[in-house]
Scaffold this active site. Structure first.
Site, PDB file in Angstrom:
ATOM      1  N   ASN A 153      18.653  21.998   9.132  1.00 48.07           N
ATOM      2  CA  ASN A 153      17.907  21.451   8.304  1.00 48.07           C
ATOM      3  C   ASN A 153      16.998  22.743   7.528  1.00 48.07           C
ATOM      4  O   ASN A 153      16.376  23.511   8.521  1.00 48.07           O
ATOM      5  CB  ASN A 153      16.707  20.327   8.282  1.00 48.07           C
ATOM      6  CG  ASN A 153      15.647  20.278   7.440  1.00 48.07           C
ATOM      7  OD1 ASN A 153      14.396  19.961   7.836  1.00 48.07           O
ATOM      8  ND2 ASN A 153      15.751  20.332   6.209  1.00 48.07           N
ATOM      9  N   GLY A 154      17.151  23.003   6.191  1.00 49.91           N
ATOM     10  CA  GLY A 154      16.650  24.103   5.735  1.00 49.91           C
ATOM     11  C   GLY A 154      17.541  25.257   5.026  1.00 49.91           C
ATOM     12  O   GLY A 154      18.213  24.675   4.408  1.00 49.91           O
ATOM     13  N   SER A 158       5.853   7.516  -3.651  1.00 47.81           N
ATOM     14  CA  SER A 158       5.311   8.717  -2.777  1.00 47.81           C
ATOM     15  C   SER A 158       3.798   8.860  -3.262  1.00 47.81           C
ATOM     16  O   SER A 158       2.985   9.521  -2.487  1.00 47.81           O
ATOM     17  CB  SER A 158       5.877   9.972  -2.999  1.00 47.81           C
ATOM     18  OG  SER A 158       6.485  10.333  -4.387  1.00 47.81           O
ATOM     19  N   TYR A 207       4.728  15.392  -0.001  1.00 46.06           N
ATOM     20  CA  TYR A 207       5.928  14.480  -0.662  1.00 46.06           C
ATOM     21  C   TYR A 207       6.972  14.108   0.207  1.00 46.06           C
ATOM     22  O   TYR A 207       7.403  13.028   0.279  1.00 46.06           O
ATOM     23  CB  TYR A 207       6.198  15.259  -1.813  1.00 46.06           C
ATOM     24  CG  TYR A 207       7.677  14.905  -2.674  1.00 46.06           C
ATOM     25  CD1 TYR A 207       7.558  13.737  -3.404  1.00 46.06           C
ATOM     26  CD2 TYR A 207       8.804  15.322  -2.456  1.00 46.06           C
ATOM     27  CE1 TYR A 207       8.512  13.325  -4.024  1.00 46.06           C
ATOM     28  CE2 TYR A 207       9.924  14.698  -2.953  1.00 46.06           C
ATOM     29  CZ  TYR A 207       9.615  14.106  -3.906  1.00 46.06           C
ATOM     30  OH  TYR A 207      10.775  13.318  -4.451  1.00 46.06           O
ATOM     31  N   CYS A 261      17.067  18.129   4.262  1.00 48.40           N
ATOM     32  CA  CYS A 261      18.076  17.433   5.012  1.00 48.40           C
ATOM     33  C   CYS A 261      17.210  16.876   6.314  1.00 48.40           C
ATOM     34  O   CYS A 261      16.262  17.250   6.543  1.00 48.40           O
ATOM     35  CB  CYS A 261      19.249  18.296   5.660  1.00 48.40           C
ATOM     36  SG  CYS A 261      19.821  19.188   4.292  1.00 48.40           S
ATOM     37  N   ASP A 273       2.294  13.217  -7.133  1.00 49.45           N
ATOM     38  CA  ASP A 273       2.345  13.984  -6.381  1.00 49.45           C
ATOM     39  C   ASP A 273       2.810  15.308  -6.916  1.00 49.45           C
ATOM     40  O   ASP A 273       2.839  16.475  -6.237  1.00 49.45           O
ATOM     41  CB  ASP A 273       3.014  13.859  -5.080  1.00 49.45           C
ATOM     42  CG  ASP A 273       4.355  13.260  -5.224  1.00 49.45           C
ATOM     43  OD1 ASP A 273       5.266  13.504  -6.222  1.00 49.45           O
ATOM     44  OD2 ASP A 273       4.892  12.265  -4.449  1.00 49.45           O
ATOM     45  N   GLY A 278      17.680  13.174   2.687  1.00 49.11           N
ATOM     46  CA  GLY A 278      19.034  13.213   1.981  1.00 49.11           C
ATOM     47  C   GLY A 278      19.957  12.267   1.897  1.00 49.11           C
ATOM     48  O   GLY A 278      20.418  11.414   2.963  1.00 49.11           O
ATOM     49  N   CYS A 336       5.148  27.755  -3.182  1.00 49.78           N
ATOM     50  CA  CYS A 336       5.407  27.314  -4.750  1.00 49.78           C
ATOM     51  C   CYS A 336       4.012  26.917  -5.625  1.00 49.78           C
ATOM     52  O   CYS A 336       4.222  26.445  -6.559  1.00 49.78           O
ATOM     53  CB  CYS A 336       6.147  25.947  -4.494  1.00 49.78           C
ATOM     54  SG  CYS A 336       5.549  24.487  -3.195  1.00 49.78           S
TER      55      CYS A 336
HETATM   56  S1  SF4 Z   1       7.724  27.197  -1.304  1.00 44.42           S
HETATM   57 FE1  SF4 Z   1       6.777  25.127  -1.478  1.00 44.42          FE
HETATM   58  S2  SF4 Z   1       8.167  23.759  -1.046  1.00 44.42           S
HETATM   59 FE2  SF4 Z   1       9.078  25.537  -0.237  1.00 44.42          FE
HETATM   60  S3  SF4 Z   1       8.732  25.914   1.902  1.00 44.42           S
HETATM   61 FE3  SF4 Z   1       7.036  26.774   0.882  1.00 44.42          FE
HETATM   62  S4  SF4 Z   1       5.279  25.013   0.406  1.00 44.42           S
HETATM   63 FE4  SF4 Z   1       7.311  24.039   1.042  1.00 44.42          FE
END
Ligand code: SF4
Length: 534
Positions: A171-172, A358, A317, A71, A421, A97, A512
């Site tokens: 946001n989050g 991107s 990204y 967001c 990406d 968003g 991630c």
């Molecule tokens: S898990 Fe990946 S997308 Fe989520 S906050 Fe951490 S680095 Fe960012």
């Protein structure tokens, strides 16, 4: 046909009785926000329609294989046309968003709030903005990350509480929702929405702290996860970041055209300041709560001591290349990623082609580093728009061809390095590789400007669970075979980290790519790998 929906015209659509502290709560009424939504005026886009060509187009390809933005938030203090300024700020943040947007304003006495489904430019016409008087504003543009996608969960949320009237947008994604919500419900809280923001305002309403600013600080210290928040009362604006600083939030300033003290602005990304002609001052710090009032700007650290975990994927990204986040230009980071990728996994080829939009900046860096010509061999249709990115994903298979088209004379007979990406499920990457090969490329080498995505995000990015992430379940060679590329390589984690660091060391979340989460609260179901078939 669906209809564009508005909610929260001044005096309507707020949460009030349910958010009073227990002592004030009798039998909470369902608020106006929970009433059936009111359909007005123009129709929204049906899935088969092409939206307004003037609308901003998000960056990704919708084919069930993309990551959605989180967001965007903005806040304005001390401007005679605060609603218009918030509108411009949200317009610049539209890439974060596209599902809904809202603006709340205050004039020292009253607090108005309007939210709608759709793009910022569709919702906030001049007529609508005229209903938002005041010299202060907060705004929000949303892709739903938690809660359903209904207008009910659009933000800002306006709340009447024991601490006064508050509008909030964030946001989050909070990760200890279950515990916080259960505790609040035991204390008598009654929830109207499923959004994280309501948890935060419930915490504020139920805080034992005596002043509003103390209650906000107290509440924020009880929640875990990612949040960059803007809040507003009738006469003050607040901005805060979570203690680990997952999401960006910057503070800026502009000369007040009416004279007097400067206008203070906050935005998720600094690109919003350019449209507002505001000067960047600094980032809101992790764990910092900033308050802006007639008396000026004050700040307090409501939490400290946790290591910074800013989202590295913002640099890869999400954020716009013309933004400066976590102390660094995104453009510079992506250029470095492309260069590092070329150094780590160079391959002999005739052209470097980005997957737009991107992948463009990283591809430029790659091409320059590798001394291979950069060519825009894939053209993106910028007029497709959100029809294909709404959470329901009504249209899938047609998505890639609708959004991307190969430039045959640039690709035919050439060895192509494609720069993208991310690979999420792999389905989109395979279609793009096939598209480039179908245009006559003799070789297609795919290079990804970050490491393999092996674990879902719990901090505001809408990733699939582990069992659906191709890199969590297959080797790079297996993925290469699946997407039908001649070669496939990812940027290493060390390489990526080297591209987002300045002299001043910033701590990044890389969960991630590593599965190492900075917080303790994660959804175990989501991190289970795919079942091995016998
Ligand atoms: S898990 Fe990946 S997308 Fe989520 S906050 Fe951490 S680095 Fe960012």
């Amino acid at each position: 046909m669906t209809h564009r929906l508005y909610q929260g015209v001044p005096g309507v659509g707020d949460i009030s009785a349910s958010l009073r502290a227990p002592s004030m709560m009798g039998h909470p009424e369902r608020c106006a926000a929970a009433k059936p939504q009111r359909a007005v005026k123009e129709p929204a886009f049906a899935s088969s329609q092409i939206p307004d060509p003037c609308s901003l187009t998000p960056q990704f390809i919708a084919d069930g294989d993309e990551l959605h933005e989180e967001c965007g938030v903005v806040a304005i203090h001390n401007h005679p046309h605060a609603a218009h300024q918030a509108y411009l700020g949200l317009y610049a943040l539209q890439h974060r968003g596209q599902e809904s947007a809202g603006i709340a304003t205050a004039d020292g006495h009253h607090l108005a709030n309007i939210k709608g489904m759709g793009l910022v430019s569709e919702i906030f016409t001049d007529d609508v903005l005229a209903k938002l008087p005041g010299h202060m504003a907060i705004g929000h543009t949303r892709y739903s990350t938690t809660g359903d996608s209904a207008l009910l969960n659009a933000q800002p949320i306006r709340v009447e509480s024991t601490k006064g009237l508050i509008a909030i947008a964030h946001n989050g994604n909070l990760v200890n929702l279950g515990a916080a919500r259960a505790r609040l419900e035991r204390d008598g809280a009654y929830f109207q929405t499923t959004s994280d923001s309501e948890i935060i305002v419930q915490l504020i309403a139920h805080s034992r702290a005596l002043t509003l600013v103390d209650a906000i600080a107290d509440s924020l210290s009880h929640i875990e996860g990612a949040f960059s928040i803007v809040m507003m009362t009738r006469d003050r604006v607040f901005a805060a970041r979570d203690p680990r600083g997952f999401r960006p939030l910057s503070m800026g300033r502009m000369k007040n055209p009416a004279g007097g003290p400067d206008t203070v602005v906050f935005a998720s990304e600094s690109c919003a300041f350019d449209l507002l002609r505001a000067e960047f001052i600094r980032d809101v710090l992790p764990g910092e709560l900033v308050m802006v009032s007639e008396d000026g700007v004050t700040s307090r650290q409501y939490a400290s001591g946790l290591p910074q975990s800013s989202c590295i994927f913002e640099h890869v990204y999400f954020a716009r290349p013309d933004s400066r986040i976590f102390g660094r230009w995104v453009q510079e980071s992506r250029d470095q990623m492309g260069r590092q990728l070329a150094r780590e996994s160079g391959v002999s080829a005739d052209v470097v082609v980005p997957v737009p939009d991107s992948g463009v900046t990283a591809a430029l860096g790659y091409a320059e580093e590798a001394h291979i010509p950069f060519r825009l061999g894939l053209i993106r249709n910028h007029y497709v728009g959100r029809t294909f990115i709404e959470p329901e994903q009504r249209v899938r298979d047609f998505g890639v061809r609708l959004k991307l088209n190969p430039v045959h004379n640039l690709l035919a007979g050439r060895r192509v390095i494609l720069i993208d990406d991310s690979i999420i499920r792999g389905t989109t990457s395979r279609k793009i590789v096939r598209m480039v090969r179908g245009a006559g490329a003799t070789e297609v080498h795919l290079r990804i400007s970050c490491p393999p995505t092996i674990s879902p995000c719990f901090y505001g990015v809408d990733t699939p669970s582990k069992r659906d992430l191709i890199a969590a379940n297959q080797s790079v060679e297996e993925i290469r075979r699946y997407i039908e590329a001649d070669s496939l390589a990812y940027l290493s984690l060390d390489g990526l980290l080297s591209c987002v660091q300045d002299d001043e060391k910033v701590g990044y979340c890389t969960a991630c790519y590593t599965g190492n989460y900075p917080t303790q609260w994660v959804d175990v179901e989501d991190i289970l790998p795919a079942a091995v078939s016998s």
